[in-house]
Scaffold this active site. Structure first.
Site, PDB file in Angstrom:
ATOM      1  N   TRP A 103      36.662  31.579  39.102  1.00 36.81           N
ATOM      2  CA  TRP A 103      36.654  32.606  38.050  1.00 36.81           C
ATOM      3  C   TRP A 103      38.049  32.941  37.571  1.00 36.81           C
ATOM      4  O   TRP A 103      38.246  33.226  36.388  1.00 36.81           O
ATOM      5  CB  TRP A 103      35.863  33.842  38.485  1.00 36.81           C
ATOM      6  CG  TRP A 103      34.405  33.509  38.476  1.00 36.81           C
ATOM      7  CD1 TRP A 103      33.604  33.283  39.561  1.00 36.81           C
ATOM      8  CD2 TRP A 103      33.585  33.267  37.319  1.00 36.81           C
ATOM      9  NE1 TRP A 103      32.335  32.924  39.142  1.00 36.81           N
ATOM     10  CE2 TRP A 103      32.313  32.904  37.782  1.00 36.81           C
ATOM     11  CE3 TRP A 103      33.820  33.307  35.942  1.00 36.81           C
ATOM     12  CZ2 TRP A 103      31.247  32.591  36.916  1.00 36.81           C
ATOM     13  CZ3 TRP A 103      32.779  33.005  35.075  1.00 36.81           C
ATOM     14  CH2 TRP A 103      31.517  32.650  35.562  1.00 36.81           C
ATOM     15  N   ASP A 168      39.861  41.491  37.884  1.00 37.31           N
ATOM     16  CA  ASP A 168      38.444  41.207  37.657  1.00 37.31           C
ATOM     17  C   ASP A 168      37.727  41.537  38.961  1.00 37.31           C
ATOM     18  O   ASP A 168      37.949  40.875  39.974  1.00 37.31           O
ATOM     19  CB  ASP A 168      38.277  39.725  37.291  1.00 37.31           C
ATOM     20  CG  ASP A 168      36.807  39.314  37.130  1.00 37.31           C
ATOM     21  OD1 ASP A 168      35.915  40.175  37.302  1.00 37.31           O
ATOM     22  OD2 ASP A 168      36.570  38.129  36.842  1.00 37.31           O
ATOM     23  N   LYS A 192      25.935  42.501  39.026  1.00 34.23           N
ATOM     24  CA  LYS A 192      25.899  42.144  40.443  1.00 34.23           C
ATOM     25  C   LYS A 192      25.816  43.378  41.340  1.00 34.23           C
ATOM     26  O   LYS A 192      24.917  43.500  42.151  1.00 34.23           O
ATOM     27  CB  LYS A 192      27.130  41.317  40.800  1.00 34.23           C
ATOM     28  CG  LYS A 192      27.226  40.035  39.975  1.00 34.23           C
ATOM     29  CD  LYS A 192      28.501  39.290  40.276  1.00 34.23           C
ATOM     30  CE  LYS A 192      28.869  38.306  39.199  1.00 34.23           C
ATOM     31  NZ  LYS A 192      27.946  37.185  39.057  1.00 34.23           N
TER      32      LYS A 192
HETATM   33  N1  PMP Z   1      34.217  37.034  36.989  1.00 37.31           N
HETATM   34  C1  PMP Z   1      33.593  36.935  38.176  1.00 37.31           C
HETATM   35  C2  PMP Z   1      34.367  37.205  39.426  1.00 37.31           C
HETATM   36  C3  PMP Z   1      32.242  36.587  38.214  1.00 37.31           C
HETATM   37  O1  PMP Z   1      31.621  36.479  39.389  1.00 37.31           O
HETATM   38  C4  PMP Z   1      31.548  36.351  37.011  1.00 37.31           C
HETATM   39  C5  PMP Z   1      30.079  36.000  36.980  1.00 37.31           C
HETATM   40  N2  PMP Z   1      29.614  35.220  38.006  1.00 37.31           N
HETATM   41  C6  PMP Z   1      32.242  36.457  35.806  1.00 37.31           C
HETATM   42  C7  PMP Z   1      33.563  36.812  35.837  1.00 37.31           C
HETATM   43  C8  PMP Z   1      31.568  36.205  34.491  1.00 37.31           C
HETATM   44  O2  PMP Z   1      30.767  37.286  34.180  1.00 37.31           O
HETATM   45  P1  PMP Z   1      29.873  37.290  32.855  1.00 37.31           P
HETATM   46  O3  PMP Z   1      28.838  36.243  33.022  1.00 37.31           O
HETATM   47  O4  PMP Z   1      29.315  38.676  32.822  1.00 37.31           O
HETATM   48  O5  PMP Z   1      30.772  37.014  31.702  1.00 37.31           O
END
Ligand code: PMP
Length: 357
Positions: A103, A168, A192
Site C-alpha cells: 500500500w 495512511d 475495515k
Molecule cells: N491503504 C491501505 C493500508 C489499505 O489497506 C487499503 C485497502 N486495502 C487502501 C489504502 C485502499 O483503500 P481504498 O480501497 O478505500 O481506496
C-alpha cells in the site's frame, strides 16, 4: 456468533458487530415510521447533528487535540494518495515516503503524478528506525503506512521526525491510541475498522491548510472541505451513520484501549499457533513489526495452501487467502471480529498442522 455462515477474516472489509448492524437496520427502517437514513437530506439539522456527534465521538476516542480538523471525505484511501500531494506540497515538489510494502507503493506511485516522491527507507521484514532514514528536512511531508494490510507489517509506534508526518491508517485506525505530538495528518477509509465503504476519515493539523495546488478540484481541497464542514458537496450520509453507530459501540466496549487489548489478544493467539507449529507455518516479519491486525503467513509446504483454504472454508472459516501479490494466508482481525472466530481459527490451524504436518 455466526454458526450458519461461519466467520469471515476478510482484509477488504471488516465485520460489524450484531448490535451495530441492528442499529443501522433500525436507522434504515425506523419502527415508528420516522425518516429513513437512506433518504435523509445532508442539508437537514438531523444530518448535521449526526455528523457532529460522529466527529465528537471520534475526538473522544482518539483524544484528538483542538488544533486538528476532522474531514469526512469520499473516494477511499486511494484518492488520498493523490489528494495528499495536491493539498500539502504548497508549490514544492519534494515529498518523502517510506516504502513498507504494497500500500505504501501504491501511494508512492500515485504521488509521482504530482510530486517527486523520495523513498527515505524501505522495509524488508522489519521497519528501519527513523534515525536511519535518509530524510531531507525540506520535504513537504513524510508519508508512512502504519499497517501494511497486504504484507502483515506494522509500525509499532509513530516515528519522531522533523517534517510533518502523514499516515495512511486505513487498516489500523482505532485499533490503538494515537500520538498527536508526532502526527500531522492521518487518514483511513472506514470499511475495515469503523464501518462500510464510501467514507474516508481524515484528521489534519490546521496549519497544513491553505497550501493546495490551485488546480485541486474543490471537492478534494482540504481547506474548502474544512471551511464547509465536509459539505462542499453531498457527503456520504449512510457511511457516516454506520461510523456513528460503530464509534459509539467502540466507546461502550471501553474505547480504543479495549480495541487495542482485543487485537493484541487475537493476534497473539494466531502468532502462538505459527510459533508453536515447528515451522509448519512461516512468518518472516520481525516480532516488533508483526501486524496486530493482519497476521500473514505461508505454509512451509506451499503445495498445502489450497488444501488449507478448502478445509478452512468447509470449517466455516472464510476469506483467508493472502493478497494476490504475497500469496499464502492472511488473517484480518478488525474491530468487529469476535474472539470466538479467532478461537475457531486457531483450533483449526493446530488441527490442520497436526494432521497434515
Ligand atoms: N491503504 C491501505 C493500508 C489499505 O489497506 C487499503 C485497502 N486495502 C487502501 C489504502 C485502499 O483503500 P481504498 O480501497 O478505500 O481506496
Amino acid at each position: 456468533p455466526q454458526p450458519a455462515t461461519g466467520y469471515s477474516f476478510s482484509a477488504a472489509s471488516g465485520p460489524l458487530p450484531a448490535e451495530v448492524r441492528a442499529a443501522v437496520a433500525e436507522a434504515c427502517m425506523p419502527p415508528n415510521g420516522g425518516r429513513s437514513i437512506l433518504s435523509l437530506p445532508f442539508t437537514s439539522d438531523a444530518y448535521r447533528r449526526l455528523q457532529d456527534e460522529t466527529e465528537a465521538c471520534l475526538r473522544r476516542l482518539l483524544d484528538i487535540p483542538d488544533e486538528f480538523r476532522v474531514l469526512f471525505l469520499q473516494g477511499g484511501a486511494t484518492l488520498q494518495f493523490a489528494m495528499l500531494p495536491l493539498n500539502l506540497l504548497g508549490g514544492a515538489r519534494l515529498a518523502a515516503y517510506v516504502d513498507t510494502g504494497h500500500w505504501s507503493r501504491r501511494a508512492i506511485e500515485e504521488a509521482g503524478r504530482y510530486a517527486d516522491p523520495d523513498i527515505v527507507a524501505r522495509a524488508v521484514g522489519h521497519i528501519p528506525h527513523e534515525h536511519d532514514w535518509q530524510l531531507d528536512p525540506r520535504a513537504a511531508y513524510c508519508h508512512i503506512t502504519t499497517n501494511e494490510t497486504a504484507d502483515g507489517l506494522q509500525f509499532d509506534r509513530l516515528p519522531a521526525i522533523p517534517v510533518p508526518l502523514v499516515a495512511d491508517m486505513s487498516s489500523d485506525l482505532l485499533t490503538r491510541p494515537l500520538d498527536f505530538t508526532r502526527l500531522a495528518l492521518g487518514y483511513a477509509a472506514t470499511q475495515k475498522t469503523i464501518g462500510v465503504p464510501g467514507l474516508t476519515v481524515l484528521i489534519l493539523r490546521a496549519d497544513l491548510l491553505g497550501r493546495a495546488h490551485p488546480a485541486t478540484p474543490r471537492a478534494m481541497n482540504y481547506t474548502a472541505q474544512a471551511e464547509a464542514a465536509s459539505r462542499v458537496n453531498t457527503p456520504p450520509v449512510f457511511p457516516v451513520l454506520v461510523a456513528h453507530r460503530m464509534l459509539h459501540w467502540i466507546e461502550r466496549q471501553g474505547g480504543v484501549a479495549a480495541m487495542a487489548a482485543a487485537v493484541e489478544r487475537r493476534s497473539a493467539a494466531v502468532y502462538a499457533v505459527l510459533d508453536d507449529s515447528g515451522g509448519f507455518y512461516r512468518n518472516t516479519i520481525a516480532r516488533a513489526h508483526r501486524s496486530r491486525v493482519n497476521p500473514c503467513f505461508h505454509l512451509a509446504d506451499q503445495g498445502l495452501t489450497e488444501r488449507f483454504l478448502d478445509a478452512a472454508q468447509r470449517a466455516g472459516l472464510h476469506d483467508l487467502r493472502g493478497h494476490p501479490r504475497t500469496g499464502g494466508i492472511r488473517v484480518s482481525l478488525y474491530n468487529g471480529v469476535e474472539d470466538e472466530a479467532v478461537a475457531a481459527l486457531a483450533g483449526f490451524m493446530r488441527e490442520f498442522a497436526r494432521t497434515q504436518g
